[in-house]
Design a protein around this motif. Structure first.
Motif, PDB file in Angstrom:
ATOM      1  N   ARG A   1      34.982  45.053 -88.269  1.00 17.82           N
ATOM      2  CA  ARG A   1      34.947  43.598 -88.173  1.00 17.82           C
ATOM      3  C   ARG A   1      36.179  43.047 -87.438  1.00 17.82           C
ATOM      4  NH1 ARG A   1      32.960  39.446 -92.621  1.00 17.82           N
ATOM      5  NH2 ARG A   1      33.322  37.580 -91.388  1.00 17.82           N
ATOM      6  N   SER A   2      37.325  43.741 -87.578  1.00 14.80           N
ATOM      7  CA  SER A   2      38.543  43.275 -86.907  1.00 14.80           C
ATOM      8  C   SER A   2      38.382  43.203 -85.392  1.00 14.80           C
ATOM      9  CB  SER A   2      39.718  44.204 -87.229  1.00 14.80           C
ATOM     10  OG  SER A   2      40.321  43.833 -88.447  1.00 14.80           O
TER      11      SER A   2
ATOM     12  N   TRP B   1      36.938  48.985 -90.897  1.00 17.17           N
ATOM     13  CA  TRP B   1      37.205  47.576 -90.591  1.00 17.17           C
ATOM     14  C   TRP B   1      36.825  47.254 -89.149  1.00 17.17           C
ATOM     15  CZ3 TRP B   1      38.074  43.331 -93.390  1.00 17.17           C
ATOM     16  CH2 TRP B   1      38.371  43.524 -94.754  1.00 17.17           C
TER      17      TRP B   1
ATOM     18  N   VAL C   1      36.012  41.877 -83.778  1.00 12.05           N
ATOM     19  CA  VAL C   1      35.128  40.801 -83.319  1.00 12.05           C
ATOM     20  C   VAL C   1      35.797  39.905 -82.270  1.00 12.05           C
ATOM     21  CG1 VAL C   1      35.639  39.239 -85.281  1.00 12.05           C
ATOM     22  CG2 VAL C   1      33.511  39.001 -84.041  1.00 12.05           C
ATOM     23  N   MET C   2      37.074  39.570 -82.455  1.00  7.49           N
ATOM     24  CA  MET C   2      37.712  38.679 -81.475  1.00  7.49           C
ATOM     25  C   MET C   2      37.925  39.353 -80.120  1.00  7.49           C
ATOM     26  SD  MET C   2      40.127  36.381 -83.990  1.00  7.49           S
ATOM     27  CE  MET C   2      40.717  35.253 -82.739  1.00  7.49           C
ATOM     28  N   PRO C   3      38.491  40.560 -80.076  1.00  9.99           N
ATOM     29  CA  PRO C   3      38.581  41.220 -78.761  1.00  9.99           C
ATOM     30  C   PRO C   3      37.217  41.441 -78.101  1.00  9.99           C
ATOM     31  CG  PRO C   3      39.507  42.622 -80.521  1.00  9.99           C
ATOM     32  CD  PRO C   3      39.247  41.285 -81.113  1.00  9.99           C
TER      33      PRO C   3
ATOM     34  N   ILE D   1      32.794  32.559 -85.796  1.00  7.77           N
ATOM     35  CA  ILE D   1      34.085  32.817 -85.125  1.00  7.77           C
ATOM     36  C   ILE D   1      34.126  32.056 -83.793  1.00  7.77           C
ATOM     37  CG2 ILE D   1      35.523  34.615 -84.071  1.00  7.77           C
ATOM     38  CD1 ILE D   1      35.488  34.925 -87.033  1.00  7.77           C
TER      39      ILE D   1
ATOM     40  N   ALA E   1      39.314  51.557 -81.837  1.00  9.82           N
ATOM     41  CA  ALA E   1      40.320  52.536 -82.274  1.00  9.82           C
ATOM     42  C   ALA E   1      41.582  51.873 -82.808  1.00  9.82           C
ATOM     43  CB  ALA E   1      40.675  53.469 -81.115  1.00  9.82           C
ATOM     44  N   LYS E   2      41.763  50.580 -82.517  1.00  7.31           N
ATOM     45  CA  LYS E   2      42.954  49.884 -83.010  1.00  7.31           C
ATOM     46  C   LYS E   2      42.894  49.643 -84.520  1.00  7.31           C
ATOM     47  CE  LYS E   2      44.281  46.927 -79.069  1.00  7.31           C
ATOM     48  NZ  LYS E   2      44.595  45.521 -78.730  1.00  7.31           N
ATOM     49  N   TYR E   3      41.689  49.652 -85.083  1.00  3.17           N
ATOM     50  CA  TYR E   3      41.528  49.210 -86.465  1.00  3.17           C
ATOM     51  C   TYR E   3      40.977  50.349 -87.321  1.00  3.17           C
ATOM     52  CZ  TYR E   3      41.760  45.069 -83.552  1.00  3.17           C
ATOM     53  OH  TYR E   3      42.151  44.162 -82.617  1.00  3.17           O
ATOM     54  N   PRO E   4      41.191  50.277 -88.646  1.00  4.58           N
ATOM     55  CA  PRO E   4      40.649  51.331 -89.511  1.00  4.58           C
ATOM     56  C   PRO E   4      39.125  51.429 -89.340  1.00  4.58           C
ATOM     57  CG  PRO E   4      42.132  49.881 -90.751  1.00  4.58           C
ATOM     58  CD  PRO E   4      41.935  49.264 -89.404  1.00  4.58           C
TER      59      PRO E   4
END
Lengths: 424, 173
Positions: free
Chosen positions: B25-26, B23, B28-30, B64, B17-20
């Protein structure tokens, strides 16, 4: 300084609590911007204040905000909290102890470019700080300062934290954006610049934490007030991170233009054991070494004066080196750092840092010839102006400057005999 | 079947929910942090699950993991003891601190203790130059700083972690 402007937690207890921050004028600047100022007016005040980016590049903040085109939407603001430069630990103190001032600055920046979402990109090691900021963001939501129709306006804003995972390069703003998009943290070719095509290919402003913490007092007190601090071209105040061979290392908030002598001797308490100072790095590991003679010590620490010393202010991370430090050893330390952190995208940096480490290790091991010093200098010089981003360019500064100004330290290592293993 | 989603559905939704929406893909790190918290390292299974959630290839996720130093693709001990020895820390005795700590623990930097609890690492700048010697402990999904350390205080921190692990095992038995 009698009263801190950025490190206000040193004067006011519990300012990290929302009600205490608000009792001391907190969010009045945000309320003023939202209620009484057009976004363009906010940008103009920041332009007039002369505030420059505190992350290292020193780019005028208001100008950066003004670059976002109003033809492409949505806009984003990203706070660069990837503080990873050896010698830099200022953003951390601001976020840990005076978090709302930073968040308020971020919110004003978002309003100024009409962004409805802003991200805080923290280095992974700042996991505890991210957790703290998440709590503070929740406090702001509960207080109606974030969310939809903030303070009865038509403006809505949400803040999100995002953790990196151990990569110095992500402090470079385009690498940071790549990382935030879920990719390898490797710098982008520019143009396009982030102001036009940044996060998710949308207009994006990226500001350092300390830069943003300057914004609320500027909006609250006005540009002229801010210009009373510092010099004409470098107005305002700065948090100097002081470390190395000094009695009282730590963060010191001073007007730009304070001298090295004042920082190191008055605030930092001088050099341990009364030893002599030998050199200064003003921008953390990314510094050309400044031989610490009287003229250097009396130089005002601002963006222009340091260029006169062949150095730069960077993020104002002052590492003090005393007479016991061998500068070839120092270059080996910094070069190992840059080699480890090189992202591998461009050849000059990837290969250059590798070969510099190779030669420096040989020098420090006492296995080098004098010609190796010039070979080292040659590798560094060939990297200059050829790297994709500043990391590669920074990596050569300690090398070239120590070879030029402290060649005797290299000769001492070259001349040293091979150390024989000790026999019982 | 996606084991990560089955186990952490709500948390994954909060992250996404933090990202569009376009997206993912954003995340992936969390999501890698989430998987690592659960397993101690990134398993092949987690790579597959995360790739599916983020709608990217397994290779993208693995790249990553390889690029960033705080992700591990193999089990290297529950607690990573990460000591900074960069220039400002070295000027405050961090190299000697690491050497002595290494000797006391009986493991070299890069090695794991025989009980699998501790992995000792020499790391790059942690942003605590004024409070060196400094180390952080990465483990159980957390990263905690320990500053102004001596070998004695560091060993006390490590002993407390050992005790914590022992009590857990005792509780489970």
């Amino acid at each position: 300084m009698s009263e801190h402007i950025l490190l206000r937690h040193r004067d006011i207890a519990d300012i990290d609590q929302l009600e205490v921050y608000r009792q001391h004028g907190g969010f009045e600047a945000f309320r003023k911007a939202l209620g009484a100022m057009q976004p363009g007016e906010v940008i103009q005040v920041v332009k007039d204040s002369g505030l420059r980016g505190r992350g290292g590049a020193g780019f005028p903040t208001g100008m950066k905000w003004g670059f976002c085109p109003n033809t492409i939407w949505p806009h984003y603001v990203v706070a660069n909290a990837d503080e990873s430069e050896p010698g830099t630990f200022k953003d951390r103190e601001i976020m840990e102890s005076n978090p709302f001032q930073f968040l308020e600055g971020l919110m004003i920046a978002a309003y100024a470019i009409q962004a409805n979402a802003a991200y805080i990109y923290l280095r992974g090691e700042y996991w505890q700080i991210a957790k703290l900021l998440d709590e503070k963001i929740a406090d702001l939501q509960a207080a109606g300062l974030l969310g939809d129709a903030i303070l009865g306006s038509r403006y809505s804003l949400r803040l999100y934290t995002h953790l990196g995972a151990g990569a110095y390069i992500c402090g470079e703003e385009t690498a940071l954006l790549e990382s935030l998009e879920g990719k390898l943290g490797q710098p982008r070719l520019r143009p396009p610049f982030p102001a036009v095509a940044g996060l998710y290919a949308r207009p994006t402003v990226i500001n350092n934490v300390e830069t943003l913490a300057n914004v609320p007092p500027i909006i609250h007190n006005g540009a002229a007030w801010y210009r009373d601090f510092g010099s004409d071209k470098s107005p305002g105040i700065k948090v100097f991170s002081l470390s190395g061979n000094v009695n009282r290392p730590g963060n010191y908030e001073l007007p730009l233009g304070a001298t090295f002598r004042e920082l190191i001797y008055e605030h930092g308490g001088g050099i341990p054991g009364g030893r002599a100072i030998k050199a200064i790095m003003a921008a953390g590991a990314s510094s050309a070494l400044i031989p610490a003679d009287d003229a250097a010590l009396d130089t005002p620490m601002d963006y222009e004066a340091l260029v006169g010393l062949g150095a730069s202010l960077g993020s104002a991370s002052v590492i003090v080196l005393d007479e016991t430090v061998n500068m070839a050893w120092l270059a080996q330390k910094t070069t190992h750092f840059f080699k480890h952190e090189s992202c591998g995208k461009c050849t000059p940096c990837r290969e250059g840092t590798y070969w510099m480490v190779h030669i420096l290790d040989r020098i420090i091991a006492g296995k080098a010839e004098e010609a190796d010093i010039d070979l080292l200098n040659s590798v560094a010089s060939q990297m200059q102006n050829k790297c994709l981003c500043a990391l590669g360019e920074f990596s050569i500064l300690p090398v070239i400057s120590t070879v030029a100004k402290f060649r005797a330290d290299y000769l001492a290592k070259v001349a040293a005999p091979l150390t024989e293993p000790q026999r019982p | 079947m996606n084991a990560l989603r089955d186990q952490y559905g709500q948390e994954i939704d909060r992250i996404l929910a933090k990202y569009p929406a376009e997206w993912k893909r954003s995340a992936v790190m969390p999501l890698l942090y989430l998987a690592q918290r659960a397993e101690g390292y990134i398993t092949a299974r987690a790579l597959r699950d995360i790739a599916e959630i983020c709608e990217i290839s397994i290779t993208d996720v693995a790249s990553i993991v390889g690029f960033y130093t705080l992700y591990y693709d193999q089990p290297l001990g529950r607690y990573h003891i990460q000591v900074c020895t960069d220039l400002p820390c070295a000027l405050r005795g961090a190299e000697e601190f690491l050497a002595q700590l290494s000797q006391k623990l009986g493991i070299q930097p890069g090695q794991t203790s025989t009980d699998g609890l501790f992995h000792l690492e020499q790391v790059m700048c942690l942003g605590a130059c004024h409070r060196a010697p400094v180390f952080q402990v990465q483990g159980d999904g957390e990263i905690v700083f320990h500053e102004n350390q001596s070998v004695e205080t560091a060993l006390a921190v490590i002993e407390a972690l050992r005790e914590h692990a022992r009590q857990e095992t005792g509780g489970a038995a």
